[in-house]
Design a protein around this motif. Structure first.
Motif, PDB file in Angstrom:
ATOM      1  N   LEU A 222       0.851  -1.193   0.000  1.00 52.68           N
ATOM      2  CA  LEU A 222       0.000   0.000   0.000  1.00 52.68           C
ATOM      3  C   LEU A 222       0.878   1.231   0.000  1.00 52.68           C
ATOM      4  CD1 LEU A 222      -2.586  -1.061   2.738  1.00 52.68           C
ATOM      5  CD2 LEU A 222      -2.899  -1.061   0.283  1.00 52.68           C
ATOM      6  N   THR A 223       0.587   2.159  -0.890  1.00 49.41           N
ATOM      7  CA  THR A 223       1.363   3.400  -0.935  1.00 49.41           C
ATOM      8  C   THR A 223       0.405   4.576  -1.048  1.00 49.41           C
ATOM      9  OG1 THR A 223       1.481   3.391  -3.343  1.00 49.41           O
ATOM     10  CG2 THR A 223       3.266   2.272  -2.171  1.00 49.41           C
ATOM     11  N   ARG A 224       0.924   5.723  -0.792  1.00 45.92           N
ATOM     12  CA  ARG A 224       0.131   6.932  -1.057  1.00 45.92           C
ATOM     13  C   ARG A 224       0.891   7.754  -2.075  1.00 45.92           C
ATOM     14  NH1 ARG A 224      -2.225   9.118   3.969  1.00 45.92           N
ATOM     15  NH2 ARG A 224      -3.679   7.467   3.469  1.00 45.92           N
ATOM     16  N   GLU A 225       0.263   7.942  -3.209  1.00 51.88           N
ATOM     17  CA  GLU A 225       0.915   8.684  -4.285  1.00 51.88           C
ATOM     18  C   GLU A 225       0.171   9.990  -4.449  1.00 51.88           C
ATOM     19  OE1 GLU A 225       1.070   5.776  -7.473  1.00 51.88           O
ATOM     20  OE2 GLU A 225       2.157   4.373  -6.184  1.00 51.88           O
ATOM     21  N   GLY A 226       0.814  11.069  -3.960  1.00 50.18           N
ATOM     22  CA  GLY A 226       0.111  12.341  -3.859  1.00 50.18           C
ATOM     23  C   GLY A 226      -0.909  12.216  -2.741  1.00 50.18           C
ATOM     24  N   VAL A 227      -2.191  12.323  -3.082  1.00 52.59           N
ATOM     25  CA  VAL A 227      -3.221  12.137  -2.059  1.00 52.59           C
ATOM     26  C   VAL A 227      -3.972  10.832  -2.276  1.00 52.59           C
ATOM     27  CG1 VAL A 227      -3.570  14.578  -1.571  1.00 52.59           C
ATOM     28  CG2 VAL A 227      -4.832  13.509  -3.431  1.00 52.59           C
TER      29      VAL A 227
ATOM     30  N   LEU B 119       7.185 -18.945   9.715  1.00 57.56           N
ATOM     31  CA  LEU B 119       6.019 -19.108  10.580  1.00 57.56           C
ATOM     32  C   LEU B 119       4.981 -18.026  10.358  1.00 57.56           C
ATOM     33  CD1 LEU B 119       7.239 -20.249  14.092  1.00 57.56           C
ATOM     34  CD2 LEU B 119       5.667 -21.413  12.535  1.00 57.56           C
ATOM     35  N   LYS B 120       5.371 -16.823  10.680  1.00 60.40           N
ATOM     36  CA  LYS B 120       4.396 -15.739  10.660  1.00 60.40           C
ATOM     37  C   LYS B 120       4.618 -14.869   9.432  1.00 60.40           C
ATOM     38  CE  LYS B 120       2.615 -12.348  13.890  1.00 60.40           C
ATOM     39  NZ  LYS B 120       3.031 -11.442  14.951  1.00 60.40           N
ATOM     40  N   ALA B 121       3.801 -15.074   8.434  1.00 60.43           N
ATOM     41  CA  ALA B 121       3.979 -14.343   7.186  1.00 60.43           C
ATOM     42  C   ALA B 121       3.507 -12.904   7.329  1.00 60.43           C
ATOM     43  CB  ALA B 121       3.204 -15.033   6.071  1.00 60.43           C
ATOM     44  N   LYS B 122       4.253 -12.008   6.720  1.00 60.13           N
ATOM     45  CA  LYS B 122       3.831 -10.600   6.679  1.00 60.13           C
ATOM     46  C   LYS B 122       3.852 -10.178   5.238  1.00 60.13           C
ATOM     47  CE  LYS B 122       4.988  -8.307  10.979  1.00 60.13           C
ATOM     48  NZ  LYS B 122       5.875  -7.301  11.578  1.00 60.13           N
ATOM     49  N   ARG B 123       2.772 -10.485   4.552  1.00 56.40           N
ATOM     50  CA  ARG B 123       2.764 -10.231   3.114  1.00 56.40           C
ATOM     51  C   ARG B 123       2.136  -8.890   2.778  1.00 56.40           C
ATOM     52  NH1 ARG B 123       2.002 -15.912   3.063  1.00 56.40           N
ATOM     53  NH2 ARG B 123       3.868 -16.898   2.207  1.00 56.40           N
ATOM     54  N   LEU B 124       1.723  -8.163   3.802  1.00 57.92           N
ATOM     55  CA  LEU B 124       1.180  -6.842   3.531  1.00 57.92           C
ATOM     56  C   LEU B 124       2.143  -5.781   4.050  1.00 57.92           C
ATOM     57  CD1 LEU B 124      -2.360  -5.607   3.537  1.00 57.92           C
ATOM     58  CD2 LEU B 124      -0.713  -4.321   4.858  1.00 57.92           C
ATOM     59  N   VAL B 125       2.523  -4.877   3.180  1.00 56.77           N
ATOM     60  CA  VAL B 125       3.396  -3.782   3.577  1.00 56.77           C
ATOM     61  C   VAL B 125       2.633  -2.488   3.335  1.00 56.77           C
ATOM     62  CG1 VAL B 125       5.572  -2.597   3.106  1.00 56.77           C
ATOM     63  CG2 VAL B 125       5.454  -5.100   2.988  1.00 56.77           C
ATOM     64  N   ASP B 126       2.440  -1.737   4.408  1.00 56.39           N
ATOM     65  CA  ASP B 126       1.685  -0.488   4.310  1.00 56.39           C
ATOM     66  C   ASP B 126       2.657   0.672   4.430  1.00 56.39           C
ATOM     67  OD1 ASP B 126      -0.112   1.537   4.352  1.00 56.39           O
ATOM     68  OD2 ASP B 126      -1.415   0.651   5.874  1.00 56.39           O
ATOM     69  N   LYS B 127       2.929   1.325   3.324  1.00 56.40           N
ATOM     70  CA  LYS B 127       3.908   2.426   3.348  1.00 56.40           C
ATOM     71  C   LYS B 127       3.228   3.790   3.406  1.00 56.40           C
ATOM     72  CE  LYS B 127       7.940   0.229   1.431  1.00 56.40           C
ATOM     73  NZ  LYS B 127       8.885   0.102   0.316  1.00 56.40           N
ATOM     74  N   ARG B 128       1.926   3.795   3.682  1.00 59.12           N
ATOM     75  CA  ARG B 128       1.240   5.083   3.769  1.00 59.12           C
ATOM     76  C   ARG B 128       1.604   5.757   5.070  1.00 59.12           C
ATOM     77  NH1 ARG B 128      -4.766   2.992   2.852  1.00 59.12           N
ATOM     78  NH2 ARG B 128      -4.029   1.664   4.525  1.00 59.12           N
ATOM     79  N   PRO B 129       1.708   7.093   5.085  1.00 61.11           N
ATOM     80  CA  PRO B 129       2.031   7.769   6.347  1.00 61.11           C
ATOM     81  C   PRO B 129       0.924   7.552   7.388  1.00 61.11           C
ATOM     82  CG  PRO B 129       1.655   9.350   4.560  1.00 61.11           C
ATOM     83  CD  PRO B 129       1.562   7.996   3.945  1.00 61.11           C
ATOM     84  N   VAL B 130       1.325   7.079   8.563  1.00 62.81           N
ATOM     85  CA  VAL B 130       0.359   6.690   9.589  1.00 62.81           C
ATOM     86  C   VAL B 130      -0.483   7.865  10.050  1.00 62.81           C
ATOM     87  CG1 VAL B 130       0.138   5.821  11.946  1.00 62.81           C
ATOM     88  CG2 VAL B 130       1.768   4.778  10.375  1.00 62.81           C
ATOM     89  N   ALA B 131       0.124   9.043  10.145  1.00 58.50           N
ATOM     90  CA  ALA B 131      -0.590  10.193  10.690  1.00 58.50           C
ATOM     91  C   ALA B 131      -1.812  10.561   9.864  1.00 58.50           C
ATOM     92  CB  ALA B 131       0.351  11.386  10.767  1.00 58.50           C
ATOM     93  N   GLU B 132      -1.831  10.101   8.629  1.00 62.39           N
ATOM     94  CA  GLU B 132      -2.950  10.491   7.795  1.00 62.39           C
ATOM     95  C   GLU B 132      -4.130   9.527   7.864  1.00 62.39           C
ATOM     96  OE1 GLU B 132       0.108  12.373   4.657  1.00 62.39           O
ATOM     97  OE2 GLU B 132      -1.892  12.001   3.882  1.00 62.39           O
ATOM     98  N   TYR B 133      -3.976   8.465   8.648  1.00 63.13           N
ATOM     99  CA  TYR B 133      -5.140   7.607   8.879  1.00 63.13           C
ATOM    100  C   TYR B 133      -6.178   8.402   9.647  1.00 63.13           C
ATOM    101  CZ  TYR B 133      -2.712   3.305   7.670  1.00 63.13           C
ATOM    102  OH  TYR B 133      -2.068   2.331   7.012  1.00 63.13           O
ATOM    103  N   GLN B 134      -7.380   8.310   9.220  1.00 63.81           N
ATOM    104  CA  GLN B 134      -8.451   8.952   9.964  1.00 63.81           C
ATOM    105  C   GLN B 134      -9.076   7.935  10.899  1.00 63.81           C
ATOM    106  OE1 GLN B 134      -9.343  12.255   9.909  1.00 63.81           O
ATOM    107  NE2 GLN B 134      -7.426  12.372   8.783  1.00 63.81           N
ATOM    108  N   VAL B 135      -9.091   8.274  12.201  1.00 63.48           N
ATOM    109  CA  VAL B 135      -9.710   7.359  13.160  1.00 63.48           C
ATOM    110  C   VAL B 135     -11.205   7.517  13.086  1.00 63.48           C
ATOM    111  CG1 VAL B 135      -9.999   6.879  15.597  1.00 63.48           C
ATOM    112  CG2 VAL B 135      -7.737   7.276  14.661  1.00 63.48           C
TER     113      VAL B 135
END
Ligand code: ZN
Length: 449
Positions: A375-380, A433-449
């Protein structure tokens, strides 16, 4: 003596935060001493991490204890079936056997409990049910299977404890449940949010308007994150003409650890005199402040057979102070209850993406060797990539595979456009053992709670 308070446990539910911490410290020390002495599983892990219960001088020393994961539990279970070295009490003292629901097709987690554990399991549900307004005059219908899945079992006993009339409808059809609700003057229904909606639909097909024709004024939901989602809650409250109260528990705990009180603050109070709920960064050990997304890590003071200490739940929560509710309880609140699973849900351009669903689609293609969701954020704009490594010799499958994935992934995600790209052989990480196949490179601060 009859309880005239709005609290199930008036003393503990209104302790000051300092009193709560002192109580938690005493209970934590006792729990850890018990676990270390009685459970080979805990002793082995703690010895390896050089932790000993003597190190618990304040409740903050909890941080010295190594985390416990479901993976470790499952490994221990496999090492010496059926229960592994987790048990702190010999199995012959148990009175009940339960398992996780096993909806994901995994080997279920198995638990045993004694009489004392069950007394406590019902007591925790007592906090939640009484707190949402159940009283001895209530007639409570459980739309629940009463199988090995622990689910509402504890709530059933809590209702007996309160003095309600309980209707257990284990194998009943939806139609016969609706009929019982009307015929028996049911005032409270306990079910999953999804099933509460299903009952309402079935009633409508039978010509019954539950909001008009039933006496139900409370619906207690559990088992799915949806119980606190405002849109779902509004829909259920209108459909039933009743207040909908959210609760959440886990098989690993045996009962609920959070509940919505009758003031409905938009979240669920934590039963903090019986649980320590740490809110940490997902899969890490940094403490997350109030108001930010975190993973819950739970320590339970209740179950004697299988001590649960610093257990990583993978549940996505946002903790806010107890003062957000005016009921007077001093247990902090999870805003919106359990909001989902960390490894499950991602919101991409307004669409929920569940990595397990993506995986099930990608894995349909035999030519795929390894993959990654990026996951990436390209611009907005948020973008979602699926990077695919092909098995050697299958390179000529790429065009067809790519076209098929585009269609299948979009179909499963409300038309969301995935970018499917080929990755060079050996470039993606491999997991044991524990697969991590999802990489989230979006800036965390921009998540809306
Ligand atoms: Zn409250």
């Amino acid at each position: 003596m009859a309880n005239r308070s709005e609290y199930w446990n008036p003393k503990n539910e209104t302790l000051t935060r300092d009193e709560l911490r002192a109580l938690q410290h005493i209970k934590l020390k006792r729990l850890c001493e018990w676990a270390y002495a009685k459970s080979a599983f805990h002793q082995r892990r703690w010895d390896a991490a050089k932790f000993h219960p003597d190190q618990l001088r304040t409740v903050d020393d909890l941080e010295r204890i190594p985390f416990m994961t479901r993976g470790e539990w499952m490994e221990a279970q496999a090492e010496a079936p059926p229960f592994g070295p987790l048990l702190a009490v010999p199995p012959e003292h148990a009175v009940r056997y339960h398992t996780t629901s096993g909806t994901t097709g995994r080997t279920p987690l198995r638990v045993l409990d004694g009489m004392k554990d069950w007394e406590w399991i019902a007591e925790m549900w007592g906090y939640g049910l009484w707190g949402f307004g159940l009283r001895p005059s209530d007639v409570v219908l459980f739309a629940f299977s009463y199988g090995t899945f622990i689910g509402f079992w504890g709530a059933h006993y809590a209702c007996e404890k309160i003095g309600c009339l309980v209707l257990s409808t284990g194998s009943a059809t939806t139609e016969s449940r609706v009929k019982s609700i009307i015929d028996m003057g049911v005032t409270t229904v306990c079910s999953t949010p999804t099933y509460a909606l299903r009952m309402w639909q079935a009633a409508a097909e039978m010509g019954i308007d539950l909001a008009r024709d039933s006496q139900v004024n409370k619906v207690i939901v559990s088992g799915e994150p949806a119980g606190s989602i405002p849109a779902v809650k509004r829909q259920l409250e209108a459909a039933w003409g009743a207040k909908v109260g959210d609760t959440a528990g886990m098989t690993e705990i045996g009962t609920i650890m959070i509940f919505e009180c009758s003031h409905q603050p938009g979240g669920t109070h934590i039963i903090e005199d019986n649980f320590i709920e740490e809110t940490l960064e997902y899969d890490g050990d940094r403490k997350v402040p109030y108001g930010e997304r975190a993973e819950r890590v739970v320590t339970s003071f209740g179950r004697g057979f299988i001590p649960l200490i610093r257990y990583r739940t993978n549940d996505l929560v946002v903790k806010i102070p107890h003062t957000a509710c005016d009921c007077g309880r001093t247990g902090d609140i999870y805003q919106g209850g359990i909001q989902g699973r960390w490894d499950d849900m991602k919101l991409v351009r307004g669409t929920n993406v569940y990595p397990r669903a993506v995986e099930s689609i990608v894995r349909e293609c035999a030519a795929v060797d390894e993959f990654q969701i990026l996951l990436t954020r390209e611009g907005v704009i948020d973008e979602i990539y699926v990077l695919i490594e092909l098995k050697p010799g299958r390179e000529d499958h790429w065009t067809d595979l790519c076209a098929r994935l585009h269609i299948d992934l979009a179909d499963a995600h409300e038309g969301l456009r995935f970018k499917v790209e080929q990755a060079p052989p050996g470039s993606l990480p491999r997991f044991e053992l524990k697969a991590k196949r999802l990489v989230d490179k979006r800036p965390v601060a921009e998540y809306q709670v």
